[in-house]
Structures are given as C-alpha cells and as structure tokens.
Design an enzyme around this catalytic site. Structure first.
Site, PDB file in Angstrom:
ATOM      1  N   TYR A 174      -6.724  -1.986  32.297  1.00 48.10           N
ATOM      2  CA  TYR A 174      -6.545  -1.002  33.364  1.00 48.10           C
ATOM      3  C   TYR A 174      -7.055  -1.549  34.698  1.00 48.10           C
ATOM      4  O   TYR A 174      -6.396  -1.411  35.722  1.00 48.10           O
ATOM      5  CB  TYR A 174      -7.234   0.316  33.004  1.00 48.10           C
ATOM      6  CG  TYR A 174      -6.701   0.922  31.719  1.00 48.10           C
ATOM      7  CD1 TYR A 174      -5.338   0.958  31.447  1.00 48.10           C
ATOM      8  CD2 TYR A 174      -7.563   1.432  30.772  1.00 48.10           C
ATOM      9  CE1 TYR A 174      -4.854   1.493  30.273  1.00 48.10           C
ATOM     10  CE2 TYR A 174      -7.082   1.983  29.596  1.00 48.10           C
ATOM     11  CZ  TYR A 174      -5.726   2.007  29.346  1.00 48.10           C
ATOM     12  OH  TYR A 174      -5.256   2.547  28.183  1.00 48.10           O
ATOM     13  N   GLU A 178      -7.375   8.455  31.179  1.00 47.51           N
ATOM     14  CA  GLU A 178      -8.737   8.673  30.707  1.00 47.51           C
ATOM     15  C   GLU A 178      -8.941   7.811  29.473  1.00 47.51           C
ATOM     16  O   GLU A 178      -8.034   7.685  28.640  1.00 47.51           O
ATOM     17  CB  GLU A 178      -8.927  10.149  30.365  1.00 47.51           C
ATOM     18  CG  GLU A 178     -10.362  10.522  30.103  1.00 47.51           C
ATOM     19  CD  GLU A 178     -10.511  12.016  30.001  1.00 47.51           C
ATOM     20  OE1 GLU A 178     -10.869  12.644  31.020  1.00 47.51           O
ATOM     21  OE2 GLU A 178     -10.262  12.543  28.908  1.00 47.51           O
TER      22      GLU A 178
END
Length: 158
Positions: A125, A114
């Site tokens: 990411y 997250e």
C-alpha cells in the site's frame, strides 16, 4: 536478466466467482485474525451499486482477487487477497493498480482502505502511494477473541 517473469491476467469478476473467492480467502487469510468474509457477505456486497470485483490469474489459475466499492468521489478497497503460493510475483500489485484505475475511471478522487496492524500488505500500500490517515484501536477480533488495531490508509487519485 535471469529468472522467470510471471504475467498476471486480470478480469472482471461477479457472483459466479464467489466459490473461487472463498477458496482464495481460505488460503490467503490466517484464520487467527478473523479477516475473511463469508460467501454471503461477499454476495451481499456484490449486489450493491458501485461495487466491483477483479480476479487475478497466473497460468490460467485464479490466484487472487480485489473487491472495492465507490460512492460519489470516494472509493474503498474492501478486500484484497493473494494465495500464498502466488505471493511476491506481482499479483497483489496488479490487483491494486486495477482497483486504482477503475476508481479513477469512475471519477473517484480518493481511495481508502483499512488493514490490520502488522499485516505484511502495508509495504504494498505504501509503495503504491497510500498514506496512513487513521487508526482504530482494538477494532478486529481474532478467532480466540484477541483484539487487533486497524490502520486506515488513503490515496489521492487526482
């Protein structure tokens, strides 16, 4: 080929590294977003089963870390931080790949993370195969009370 290649050294971390982890977080995380954990939070997490810490060094200096946990076939990247002076030198990518490799070794089929919306780490990411799978509106609270959305990412490991 011109330029200098920096080699990131990785090692398994533990409670003995919490002072370094706290210093790295203080350097890496902008205090206005309230993302850094306390040493007590990190120690509490490290005491749980399935949690691991990876420390990254450049030129014998600790410059980053990643903290993750696994339960069953899922794992979560809890924290990833790199000192600003070591950014854009491959440290965060090396840490993330080490977390992925350890998760795979643990039999994990999906890795979650997250991140605050607008965080520059999103490019990393995505480059490493994570896809956005969710969003929590106004999830994070900054130092001045402002709210920030949280974006959830996941990557299949099998």
């Amino acid at each position: 080929m011109s330029g200098t290649v920096n080699l990131t050294e990785l090692r398994e971390g533990g409670p003995q590294d919490l002072a370094d982890v706290s210093r790295i977080m203080a350097d890496a995380f902008d205090p206005r977003f309230g993302e850094a954990w306390t040493s007590a939070q990190c120690m509490g997490m490290l005491s749980l089963p399935g949690v691991w810490l990876v420390i990254a060094s450049l030129e014998s200096n600790d410059v980053g870390f990643a903290l993750a946990r696994s339960t069953g076939e899922e794992a979560e990247l809890l924290l990833l931080a790199t000192r600003p002076a070591a950014r854009r030198r491959g440290v965060a990518g090396a840490l993330l790949r080490a977390i992925v490799a350890e998760a795979q070794a643990r039999g994990v089929s999906q890795l979650h993370l997250e991140v605050r919306s607008g965080n520059d780490a999103v490019w990393l990411y995505r480059r490493e195969g994570f896809e956005k799978v969710g969003e929590r509106k106004n999830y994070y609270r900054g130092k001045m009370g402002q709210a920030f959305d949280a974006h959830t990412y996941a990557r299949e490991l099998r």
